[in-house]
Write a protein that holds these residues in place. Structure first.
Motif, PDB file in Angstrom:
ATOM      1  N   ILE A 291      -5.902   7.314 -15.366  1.00 16.43           N
ATOM      2  CA  ILE A 291      -6.659   8.449 -15.918  1.00 16.43           C
ATOM      3  C   ILE A 291      -5.790   9.705 -15.947  1.00 16.43           C
ATOM      4  N   SER A 292      -5.008   9.926 -14.877  1.00 14.38           N
ATOM      5  CA  SER A 292      -4.145  11.104 -14.804  1.00 14.38           C
ATOM      6  C   SER A 292      -3.055  11.062 -15.866  1.00 14.38           C
ATOM      7  N   ILE A 293      -2.500   9.869 -16.122  1.00  9.69           N
ATOM      8  CA  ILE A 293      -1.454   9.735 -17.139  1.00  9.69           C
ATOM      9  C   ILE A 293      -2.003  10.063 -18.529  1.00  9.69           C
ATOM     10  N   VAL A 294      -3.192   9.551 -18.823  1.00 12.90           N
ATOM     11  CA  VAL A 294      -3.796   9.798 -20.137  1.00 12.90           C
ATOM     12  C   VAL A 294      -4.208  11.257 -20.286  1.00 12.90           C
ATOM     13  N   ARG A 295      -4.835  11.808 -19.255  1.00 13.02           N
ATOM     14  CA  ARG A 295      -5.360  13.175 -19.338  1.00 13.02           C
ATOM     15  C   ARG A 295      -4.236  14.206 -19.415  1.00 13.02           C
ATOM     16  N   ASN A 296      -3.193  14.031 -18.613  1.00  9.66           N
ATOM     17  CA  ASN A 296      -2.101  15.015 -18.554  1.00  9.66           C
ATOM     18  C   ASN A 296      -0.921  14.655 -19.443  1.00  9.66           C
ATOM     19  N   LYS A 297      -1.040  13.535 -20.176  1.00  7.76           N
ATOM     20  CA  LYS A 297       0.014  13.080 -21.087  1.00  7.76           C
ATOM     21  C   LYS A 297       1.358  12.955 -20.372  1.00  7.76           C
ATOM     22  N   ILE A 298       1.315  12.260 -19.239  1.00 15.84           N
ATOM     23  CA  ILE A 298       2.523  12.068 -18.432  1.00 15.84           C
ATOM     24  C   ILE A 298       3.320  10.900 -19.006  1.00 15.84           C
ATOM     25  N   SER A 299       4.621  11.089 -19.148  1.00 16.91           N
ATOM     26  CA  SER A 299       5.472   9.998 -19.624  1.00 16.91           C
ATOM     27  C   SER A 299       5.695   9.000 -18.488  1.00 16.91           C
ATOM     28  N   VAL A 300       5.578   7.736 -18.800  1.00 18.52           N
ATOM     29  CA  VAL A 300       5.725   6.683 -17.801  1.00 18.52           C
ATOM     30  C   VAL A 300       7.214   6.406 -17.599  1.00 18.52           C
TER      31      VAL A 300
ATOM     32  N   LEU B 212       0.807  -1.225   0.000  1.00 18.65           N
ATOM     33  CA  LEU B 212       0.000   0.000   0.000  1.00 18.65           C
ATOM     34  C   LEU B 212       0.840   1.276   0.000  1.00 18.65           C
ATOM     35  N   PRO B 213       1.861   1.426   0.868  1.00 18.76           N
ATOM     36  CA  PRO B 213       2.657   2.667   0.834  1.00 18.76           C
ATOM     37  C   PRO B 213       3.303   2.917  -0.518  1.00 18.76           C
ATOM     38  N   LEU B 214       3.738   1.844  -1.180  1.00 18.67           N
ATOM     39  CA  LEU B 214       4.348   1.977  -2.502  1.00 18.67           C
ATOM     40  C   LEU B 214       3.346   2.539  -3.501  1.00 18.67           C
ATOM     41  N   THR B 215       2.102   2.067  -3.421  1.00 17.83           N
ATOM     42  CA  THR B 215       1.052   2.554  -4.320  1.00 17.83           C
ATOM     43  C   THR B 215       0.691   3.998  -4.005  1.00 17.83           C
ATOM     44  N   VAL B 216       0.590   4.318  -2.725  1.00 15.51           N
ATOM     45  CA  VAL B 216       0.271   5.691  -2.321  1.00 15.51           C
ATOM     46  C   VAL B 216       1.351   6.658  -2.797  1.00 15.51           C
ATOM     47  N   ASP B 217       2.616   6.226  -2.701  1.00 17.54           N
ATOM     48  CA  ASP B 217       3.733   7.074  -3.139  1.00 17.54           C
ATOM     49  C   ASP B 217       3.604   7.426  -4.612  1.00 17.54           C
ATOM     50  N   ARG B 218       3.355   6.438  -5.477  1.00 18.07           N
ATOM     51  CA  ARG B 218       3.209   6.701  -6.905  1.00 18.07           C
ATOM     52  C   ARG B 218       1.921   7.472  -7.196  1.00 18.07           C
ATOM     53  N   TYR B 219       0.875   7.231  -6.398  1.00 15.10           N
ATOM     54  CA  TYR B 219      -0.393   7.935  -6.575  1.00 15.10           C
ATOM     55  C   TYR B 219      -0.207   9.441  -6.351  1.00 15.10           C
ATOM     56  N   ILE B 220       0.454   9.808  -5.253  1.00 22.16           N
ATOM     57  CA  ILE B 220       0.666  11.226  -4.955  1.00 22.16           C
ATOM     58  C   ILE B 220       1.626  11.848  -5.967  1.00 22.16           C
ATOM     59  N   ALA B 221       2.668  11.093  -6.365  1.00 28.61           N
ATOM     60  CA  ALA B 221       3.661  11.629  -7.297  1.00 28.61           C
ATOM     61  C   ALA B 221       3.055  11.956  -8.657  1.00 28.61           C
ATOM     62  N   LEU B 222       2.062  11.183  -9.094  1.00 30.54           N
ATOM     63  CA  LEU B 222       1.500  11.375 -10.426  1.00 30.54           C
ATOM     64  C   LEU B 222       0.198  12.167 -10.433  1.00 30.54           C
ATOM     65  N   VAL B 223      -0.567  12.086  -9.355  1.00 27.55           N
ATOM     66  CA  VAL B 223      -1.848  12.800  -9.306  1.00 27.55           C
ATOM     67  C   VAL B 223      -1.684  14.184  -8.674  1.00 27.55           C
ATOM     68  N   PHE B 224      -0.790  14.301  -7.679  1.00 28.70           N
ATOM     69  CA  PHE B 224      -0.518  15.592  -7.024  1.00 28.70           C
ATOM     70  C   PHE B 224       0.986  15.884  -7.068  1.00 28.70           C
ATOM     71  N   PRO B 225       1.550  16.042  -8.256  1.00 25.73           N
ATOM     72  CA  PRO B 225       3.015  16.197  -8.355  1.00 25.73           C
ATOM     73  C   PRO B 225       3.560  17.438  -7.667  1.00 25.73           C
ATOM     74  N   THR B 226       2.790  18.519  -7.649  1.00 16.58           N
ATOM     75  CA  THR B 226       3.282  19.758  -7.047  1.00 16.58           C
ATOM     76  C   THR B 226       3.331  19.681  -5.526  1.00 16.58           C
ATOM     77  N   ARG B 227       2.587  18.769  -4.941  1.00 18.07           N
ATOM     78  CA  ARG B 227       2.552  18.655  -3.472  1.00 18.07           C
ATOM     79  C   ARG B 227       3.298  17.406  -2.975  1.00 18.07           C
TER      80      ARG B 227
END
Length: 345
Positions: A223-232, A130-145
């Motif tokens: 959804i965030s990757i597709v919408r914001n065109k984030i490179s994986v 879970l912490p690993l998933t939360v880390d990537r979730y915040i990094a990609l969905v809330f990158p500025t924070r």
């Protein structure tokens, strides 16, 4: 013969048929030998590989940024424990004597206390992801924070919390229940282990709930990757691969818990015992594949540390030698002292 529970016994929330090896079926006894040997070998190799991965992460041979290192170390520790638990579990499948059960049916303290630690490790597998998933979730969905939210204190607190539910349930509550007589712990000869009845709610809480939470976060990440065109990047690929191994090893158990199906002994052994421990080998391979320069880095680290130790040893010896006042003394006979002095003049 050791005491045996006939019929079906609730195991991790689903039913498992008795094993025919108790009726001297040579084929099924051979299955136990092969399955137990494979599980023991896999656990030993997985423990060594996971321990090596922990060492590589700790000494920055596998280079990882910030909280990602803490969370992957957390997963690697669980992998090492999974491998460690697999060794006695596999030996117990091979022979009842490895679980402390003698021919006259007496059961040692080891067999009774093994399930508490084993269930603690088994039920922590999804929570440590879970912490690993939360880390990537915040990094990609809330990158500025990300830096604001994922501080070292928060990361360490998340690691502790990932172990807390299983620890409270199996290292605190279960021993207390057993001590006061509220829970029966017995040897199940047909399944080659000491076991206690598990409430079906617990597997759902420890396996299904974290799985649903991670699935929802990954849906939002997608959804965030597709919408914001984030490179994986490589970090997300590595994390995804580790999470997929966790899902693969627990998915049969999750399906059996939710469907409450009747299982044969062989199916239960392969999918809920052997497969359940296999991520102790899968995850270290992922760590090393994600770091293709791992071998040169290990060699570089070893060379650097060897040189550093040589320099430190040389400095220590130099300081030690320079601390002595090396003066050569010549013994002089007291009677000839004056004579030698006058001769020298």
């Amino acid at each position: 013969m050791p005491p045996e529970t006939r019929g079906s016994l609730p195991v991790m929330g689903y039913n498992v048929e008795d094993h025919e090896c108790s009726t001297n079926s040579t084929e099924d006894c051979m299955f136990d030998l092969v399955n137990g040997s494979c599980l023991t070998g896999m656990g030993a190799v997985g423990f060594l590989m996971s321990t090596a991965a922990i060492i590589c992460m700790h000494f920055n041979i596998i280079k990882l940024p910030g909280s990602k290192k803490i969370f992957l170390l957390n997963v690697a520790v669980n992998d090492a424990l999974i491998g460690l638990v697999a060794v006695p579990r596999g030996l117990g499948i091979i022979s009842q004597h490895f679980m402390g059960v003698s021919d006259d049916g007496t059961v040692s303290w080891y067999c009774y206390f093994f399930p508490f630690g084993a269930y603690f490790v088994w039920d922590s597998i999804m929570f440590t992801l879970l912490p690993l998933t939360v880390d990537r979730y915040i990094a990609l969905v809330f990158p500025t924070r990300y830096r604001e939210l994922m501080t070292p204190k928060v990361s360490k607190a998340m690691v502790i919390l990932s172990w807390l539910p299983a620890a409270i349930s199996h290292l605190l509550c279960d021993p207390i229940r057993y001590a006061v007589g509220a829970m029966e712990l017995r040897y199940q000869a047909s399944y080659n282990r000491c076991v206690f009845d598990v409430n079906p709610i617990l597997p759902i809480m420890f396996l299904v709930v974290p799985l649903i939470a991670m699935a929802l976060m990954y849906l939002i990440i997608g959804i965030s990757i597709v919408r914001n065109k984030i490179s994986v990047g490589r970090l997300l690929i590595t994390t995804t691969a580790i999470l997929l191994t966790g899902v693969i090893v627990v998915l049969p158990t999750v399906l059996m818990v939710t469907a409450n199906v009747k299982l044969s002994y062989k199916v239960a052994k392969i999918f809920t015992v052997t497969l359940y421990h296999s991520n102790c080998i899968f995850n270290p391979i992922i760590y090393y594949c994600a770091n293709p320069r791992i071998a040169p880095q290990i060699q570089e680290q070893a060379t650097t540390r060897t040189r550093s130790m040589k320099r430190q040893l040389t400095r220590t010896l130099t300081r030690t030698v320079s601390g002595f006042n090396l003066v050569t003394y010549t013994t002089v006979d007291s009677e000839n002292k004056n004579q030698r002095s006058s001769t020298s003049k």
